[in-house]
Design a protein around this motif. Structure first.
Motif, PDB file in Angstrom:
ATOM      1  N   LYS A 137      -0.254  -2.849   1.585  1.00  0.00           N
ATOM      2  CA  LYS A 137      -0.995  -2.076   0.677  1.00  0.00           C
ATOM      3  C   LYS A 137      -0.814  -2.301  -0.641  1.00  0.00           C
ATOM      4  CE  LYS A 137       0.239   2.348   3.058  1.00  0.00           C
ATOM      5  NZ  LYS A 137       0.756   3.726   3.205  1.00  0.00           N
ATOM      6  N   ASP A 138      -1.849  -1.972  -1.441  1.00  0.00           N
ATOM      7  CA  ASP A 138      -1.722  -2.459  -3.162  1.00  0.00           C
ATOM      8  C   ASP A 138      -0.915  -1.379  -3.726  1.00  0.00           C
ATOM      9  OD1 ASP A 138      -3.184  -0.257  -3.743  1.00  0.00           O
ATOM     10  OD2 ASP A 138      -5.042  -1.274  -4.163  1.00  0.00           O
ATOM     11  N   ASP A 141      -1.947   2.392  -3.775  1.00  0.00           N
ATOM     12  CA  ASP A 141      -1.628   3.231  -2.693  1.00  0.00           C
ATOM     13  C   ASP A 141      -0.369   3.408  -2.554  1.00  0.00           C
ATOM     14  OD1 ASP A 141      -4.529   3.300  -2.142  1.00  0.00           O
ATOM     15  OD2 ASP A 141      -4.425   1.611  -0.896  1.00  0.00           O
ATOM     16  N   LEU A 142       0.757   2.376  -2.643  1.00  0.00           N
ATOM     17  CA  LEU A 142       2.030   2.583  -2.625  1.00  0.00           C
ATOM     18  C   LEU A 142       2.726   3.608  -3.641  1.00  0.00           C
ATOM     19  CD1 LEU A 142       3.000  -1.184  -2.145  1.00  0.00           C
ATOM     20  CD2 LEU A 142       3.540   0.668  -0.498  1.00  0.00           C
ATOM     21  N   ALA A 340      -0.997  -7.860  -1.659  1.00  0.00           N
ATOM     22  CA  ALA A 340      -2.263  -7.243  -1.453  1.00  0.00           C
ATOM     23  C   ALA A 340      -3.582  -7.891  -1.989  1.00  0.00           C
ATOM     24  CB  ALA A 340      -2.093  -5.731  -2.292  1.00  0.00           C
ATOM     25  N   GLU A 400       4.735  -4.445  -4.311  1.00  0.00           N
ATOM     26  CA  GLU A 400       3.990  -4.931  -3.362  1.00  0.00           C
ATOM     27  C   GLU A 400       4.761  -5.682  -2.478  1.00  0.00           C
ATOM     28  OE1 GLU A 400       0.123  -6.586  -4.502  1.00  0.00           O
ATOM     29  OE2 GLU A 400      -0.560  -4.615  -5.465  1.00  0.00           O
ATOM     30  N   GLN A 403       7.468  -3.691  -0.296  1.00  0.00           N
ATOM     31  CA  GLN A 403       6.995  -2.574   0.527  1.00  0.00           C
ATOM     32  C   GLN A 403       7.557  -2.605   1.924  1.00  0.00           C
ATOM     33  OE1 GLN A 403       2.895  -2.290   1.411  1.00  0.00           O
ATOM     34  NE2 GLN A 403       2.693  -4.267   0.073  1.00  0.00           N
ATOM     35  N   GLY A 407       5.765   2.990   3.997  1.00  0.00           N
ATOM     36  CA  GLY A 407       5.410   3.376   2.833  1.00  0.00           C
ATOM     37  C   GLY A 407       6.554   3.220   1.621  1.00  0.00           C
TER      38      GLY A 407
END
Length: 429
Positions: A137-138, A141-142, A340, A400, A403, A407
Motif C-alpha cells: 500500500k502507499d 492508505d497505511l 508503492a 511503505e 509495512q 496493515g
C-alpha cells in the motif's frame, strides 16, 4: 552572487559556464556596465580632488582679500557635476547588482551536462528493495488508520497539509530525535534552534530572493516564512569576518518549513510528498574554500548514514547542469525507494554553493598566509547545505518499506529507543 572582478578577467569562462546551463552569454553587458561605473568613479575622484584644491584656493584668496569669484564658480560647477555622477553611479550600480543577483551559480567542472533530471548520473546504490509477497500500500492508505489525517487538515488549511496523531505523530518525533542525535553526537554538527520568520535580507543572502519569491509565503510585518533552515543557519555568519581557525562551522536544525509550491500544480497531490508545511533536519557547513569539495562528500555521507541506519534502500545521484539549483555549484541528491510508487524519490539534496551565497551575505574570513604570518585581507567563505533528512518523506519511506500484510508497520530498530521500545504500529492500539 558573482564577482565582477573575476568576470572582467575571465569573460569567456564565465559565459561558457552559463552556456552549460543553457543560458545566453551576458559578460559583454556586465562588463559594459562595470566599465561605465569605473569610468564614472574615476571622473568623480578627479573632480573631488579638484574641488578640494579649489576650496583651499578660495580660502587663501579670501584671507588675502583677493577676488575668489572664479574659483567659487568653478566649485559650484564641480558640485553639480559630482551630483550628476553620484546619481549615475548609483543607478548603474543598482542595475549591475540586480543583473548579477539574477544569474545562477556556475556549475562545477565535474557536474554532468544534460538538459533535465533524466540526465542525472547515478553515483552509487545502497540496499535492495524489498520483495513483497503482497501488494504494498502507499503511505496514505497505511497511515490513515494509524493517525495520518488529511481530511481534518484540509478543513483547517486546505490542500497540501496534514495532521499527524497518535502513533504516526510519535514516529515522526522519533525520526527527528534520531536524526539530530546522529548528526550532533557522531557527525560533529552543532544543534541550533532558529526563527521561522526572516527579513528580506536573509532570503536574498541565500538566493531565494528575488528569483523565487512566488515559492515563498510572506506574512505581515515584512517577514517571510522560511522554506528551509538553510536560510537561518547560513545567515548566522552574514556580515561577519571569521578567523580561519574558526572554520569549519557545522550546524544542524530541525524546523518547520513552508513552501507555496507555486510551480507544482498537479504534482504529487496525494499524500505527504509535496506539502506547503513540512519538517526537515537541515545540515549547513561554512568552510575554507579549499575544503568545500571534500565537505560536500562528507555531508552527503552524513545524510546517507541516516538512511543506512534506518535500513531504507536508496541511491545517490549527481545532478546534471539542467537540474542544478539556482545557487548550486554541485549537488548530490539522495533518492529513497518507495515500494508503492516502484521508484526512487528525492529525500535529500546536498549542495556545494561555493562563494555564491557568501558574496550575497558578505560572509568572509581572514586567510592565514602559507608562511604562517599575520593574516592580510579577507576572502569569501564557502557554504554548503543539505537535508539530513526531510522528515515527512522519511516517514513515508518507513511506512511503505516496513509495512506488513495486516496493515501494521514494523518500527525500524534504530527508532525503537525513541518509541519507548514499541516495535510495531497497529491500527488497533
Amino acid at each position: 552572487m558573482h564577482d565582477i572582478k573575476w568576470i572582467r578577467d575571465n569573460p569567456e569562462a564565465f559565459d561558457a559556464g552559463l552556456a552549460r546551463r543553457g543560458l545566453e552569454p551576458v559578460s559583454p553587458l556586465l562588463m559594459a556596465l562595470d566599465e561605465r561605473r569605473r569610468a564614472s568613479q574615476s571622473e568623480l575622484n578627479a573632480l573631488q580632488s579638484r574641488r578640494n584644491e579649489a576650496s583651499k584656493a578660495i580660502g587663501k584668496l579670501k584671507r588675502e582679500g583677493r577676488d575668489a569669484s572664479a574659483q567659487m564658480e568653478e566649485v559650484a560647477t564641480i558640485k553639480a557635476r559630482i551630483a550628476e555622477l553620484d546619481a549615475d553611479n548609483a543607478a548603474v550600480d543598482v542595475e549591475l547588482q540586480d543583473r548579477l543577483a539574477a544569474i545562477p551559480n556556475l556549475p562545477d567542472a565535474d557536474v554532468p551536462d544534460g538538459p533535465d533530471e533524466d540526465h542525472n548520473v547515478e553515483i552509487r546504490r545502497w540496499g535492495e528493495p524489498r520483495a513483497f509477497d503482497f501488494e504494498p500500500k502507499d503511505h496514505v492508505d497505511l497511515g490513515a488508520p494509524l493517525g495520518m489525517d488529511f481530511e481534518t487538515a484540509g478543513r483547517l488549511s486546505g490542500a497540501r497539509f496534514v495532521i499527524l496523531k497518535d502513533q504516526i505523530a510519535r514516529l515522526e518525533r522519533a525520526l527527528v530525535q534520531f536524526m539530530l542525535e546522529l548528526h550532533t553526537t557522531e557527525h560533529g554538527y552543532r544543534e541550533v534552534n532558529t526563527p521561522a520568520l526572516v527579513r528580506d535580507e536573509a532570503l536574498f543572502g541565500t538566493a531565494q530572493l528575488p528569483k523565487f519569491a512566488e515559492d515563498l509565503f510572506k506574512v505581515e510585518g515584512g517577514f517571510w516564512l522560511i522554506p528551509t533552515a538553510e536560510v537561518t543557519l547560513t545567515n548566522m555568519v552574514s556580515g561577519q569576518i571569521l578567523e580561519e581557525a574558526a572554520l569549519p562551522l557545522r550546524f544542524t536544525a530541525f524546523t518547520q518549513c513552508f513552501r507555496s509550491e507555486a510551480g507544482s500544480a498537479g504534482k504529487d497531490t496525494r499524500g505527504m510528498i509535496r506539502m506547503h508545511q513540512f519538517e526537515k533536519v537541515e545540515l549547513v557547513s561554512i568552510v575554507h574554500p579549499d575544503r568545500s569539495r571534500e565537505e560536500l562528500d562528507r555531508k552527503t555521507a552524513c545524510a546517507e548514514a541516516v538512511l543506512k541506519r534506518l535500513g531504507l534502500p536508496f541511491r545517490t545521484v549527481a545532478l546534471c547542469t539542467g537540474d542544478l539549483g539556482f545557487a548550486s555549484h554541485r549537488t548530490h541528491d539522495l533518492e529513497v525507494w518507495l515500494p508503492a510508487q516502484g521508484r526512487y524519490r528525492e529525500i535529500s539534496s546536498c549542495s556545494n554553493v561555493g562563494a555564491f551565497q557568501a558574496r550575497r551575505m558578505d560572509a568572509r574570513f581572514r586567510p592565514v598566509p602559507p608562511d604562517g604570518g599575520k593574516a592580510k585581507g579577507t576572502a569569501p567563505v564557502h557554504t554548503l547545505n543539505g537535508s539530513g533528512l526531510a522528515v515527512g518523506r522519511t516517514l513515508v519511506a518507513v511506512l511503505e518499506n516496513y509495512q506488513n500484510a495486516d496493515g501494521s508497520v514494523t518500527v525500524p530498530e534504530a527508532l525503537r529507543p525513541y518509541m519507548g521500545g514499541l516495535d510495531r504500529l497497529r491500527a488497533d492500539v
